[in-house]
Enzyme design. Structure first.
Site, PDB file in Angstrom:
ATOM      1  CG  HIS A 100      -1.913   1.112   1.161  1.00  0.00           C
ATOM      2  ND1 HIS A 100      -1.620   2.386   1.592  1.00  0.00           N
ATOM      3  CD2 HIS A 100      -3.173   1.162   0.652  1.00  0.00           C
ATOM      4  CE1 HIS A 100      -2.671   3.155   1.365  1.00  0.00           C
ATOM      5  NE2 HIS A 100      -3.623   2.448   0.795  1.00  0.00           N
ATOM      6  CD  GLU A 102      -2.283   5.248   3.718  1.00  0.00           C
ATOM      7  OE1 GLU A 102      -2.671   4.331   4.448  1.00  0.00           O
ATOM      8  OE2 GLU A 102      -3.059   5.936   3.023  1.00  0.00           O
ATOM      9  CB  SER A 219     -10.416  10.229  -3.850  1.00  0.00           C
ATOM     10  OG  SER A 219      -9.423  10.800  -3.029  1.00  0.00           O
TER      11      SER A 219
HETATM   12  P1  PGA Z   1      -9.005   6.631  -0.028  1.00  0.00           P
HETATM   13  O1  PGA Z   1      -7.890   5.500   0.219  1.00  0.00           O
HETATM   14  O2  PGA Z   1     -10.200   5.947  -0.599  1.00  0.00           O
HETATM   15  O3  PGA Z   1      -9.248   7.230   1.338  1.00  0.00           O
HETATM   16  O4  PGA Z   1      -8.414   7.611  -0.985  1.00  0.00           O
HETATM   17  C1  PGA Z   1      -7.709   4.438  -0.675  1.00  0.00           C
HETATM   18  C2  PGA Z   1      -6.624   3.536  -0.184  1.00  0.00           C
HETATM   19  O5  PGA Z   1      -5.656   4.035   0.410  1.00  0.00           O
HETATM   20  O6  PGA Z   1      -6.688   2.311  -0.350  1.00  0.00           O
END
Ligand code: PGA
Length: 261
Positions: A100, A102, A219
């Site tokens: 991911h 992050e 998003s």
């Molecule tokens: P988001 O995150 O829908 O809040 O943009 C998507 C994700 O990180 O999988």
């Protein structure tokens, strides 16, 4: 997208939701999801690993599937703070998210570390949602495909080591980093362009490119699910912020299927 294969809608709750929020989520979500959803799609929830077992109990007797958000890079051993693939399975999950954005960008996980996580997850029998995606500056420089290709190379290595059969347990999520949590989603055209590139890559490097499920993430909201899912190579959605609300997540699935079916 192929209509014979299930669409996939996955909720990535990240470091959110207390136990009581999860207890509220499940009945409300189930109430809002029609039989048509279960006939045509797989729905996956990815809570914090500490909540896997509790959520597993709450979704018993439903078709909701369970995912971890990450897994340890080795079978077991001195890896403080990590959760192993075997422990994830023991907790009742059959999926794990790997790579991911992050993990890649906030925690600076390297391709090498992600390669180890991926290999262990597949080796231990988990299904993997493997995330790829470019930063805004990479998109502006025109290097999106190069970046994605580099990230995908871990899949090639894992398939080469573990054998072709593991490819059926891999789902790819295209998540442009600039679209995650920003409210600014990729346009359906931008998503399709990247997904088609990924499918082309898969065709060259693994069998059965039509069977590969490619999810879009970044998003996703009830308002954009339909247009994103209308694209040929968008086979599902990986949803962060909007998946925390059971009504919004159910609405995303419903709207997504409107154009996909
Ligand atoms: P988001 O995150 O829908 O809040 O943009 C998507 C994700 O990180 O999988």
């Amino acid at each position: 997208m192929s209509h014979e294969l299930p669409f996939i809608f996955a909720a990535n709750w990240k470091m959110n939701h207390a136990l009581k929020d999860i207890e509220n989520f499940v009945p409300k979500f189930k109430e809002n999801v029609s039989e048509k959803v279960w006939e045509n799609s797989a729905v996956i929830l990815a809570p914090q690993s500490i909540h896997l077992m509790a959520l597993g109990k709450l979704i018993q007797n439903s078709r909701i599937q369970l995912s971890a958000q990450n897994c340890g890079p080795q079978v077991s051993g001195a890896f403080t703070g990590e959760v192993s693939a075997a422990q994830i399975k023991e907790a009742g999950a059959s999926w794990v998210i790997i790579g991911h954005s992050e993990r890649r960008h906030v925690f600076k996980e390297t391709e090498e570390l992600l390669a180890s996580r991926l290999k262990i997850a597949l080796q231990e029998g988990l299904n993997v949602i493997y995330c790829v995606g470019e930063l805004l500056e990479e998109r502006k420089k025109g290097t999106t495909f190069e970046v994605i290709e580099k990230q995908l190379s871990n899949l090639k290595a894992a398939i080469a080591t573990l054998g072709e059969a593991v490819s059926s347990r891999i789902v790819i999520a295209y998540e442009p980093v600039w679209a995650i949590g920003t409210g600014e989603n990729a346009t359906p055209d931008q998503a399709e362009e990247a997904h088609a590139y990924i499918r082309g890559w898969w065709k060259k490097n693994a069998h059965n490119a039509e069977a590969l499920r490619i999810l879009y993430g970044g998003s996703v909201k009830p308002e954009n699910a339909k247009s994103l899912m209308a694209e040929m190579d968008v086979d599902g959605l990986l949803v962060g912020g909007s998946s925390l609300d059971p009504n919004a997540f159910a609405e995303i699935i419903k709207n997504g299927l409107l154009s996909a079916l």
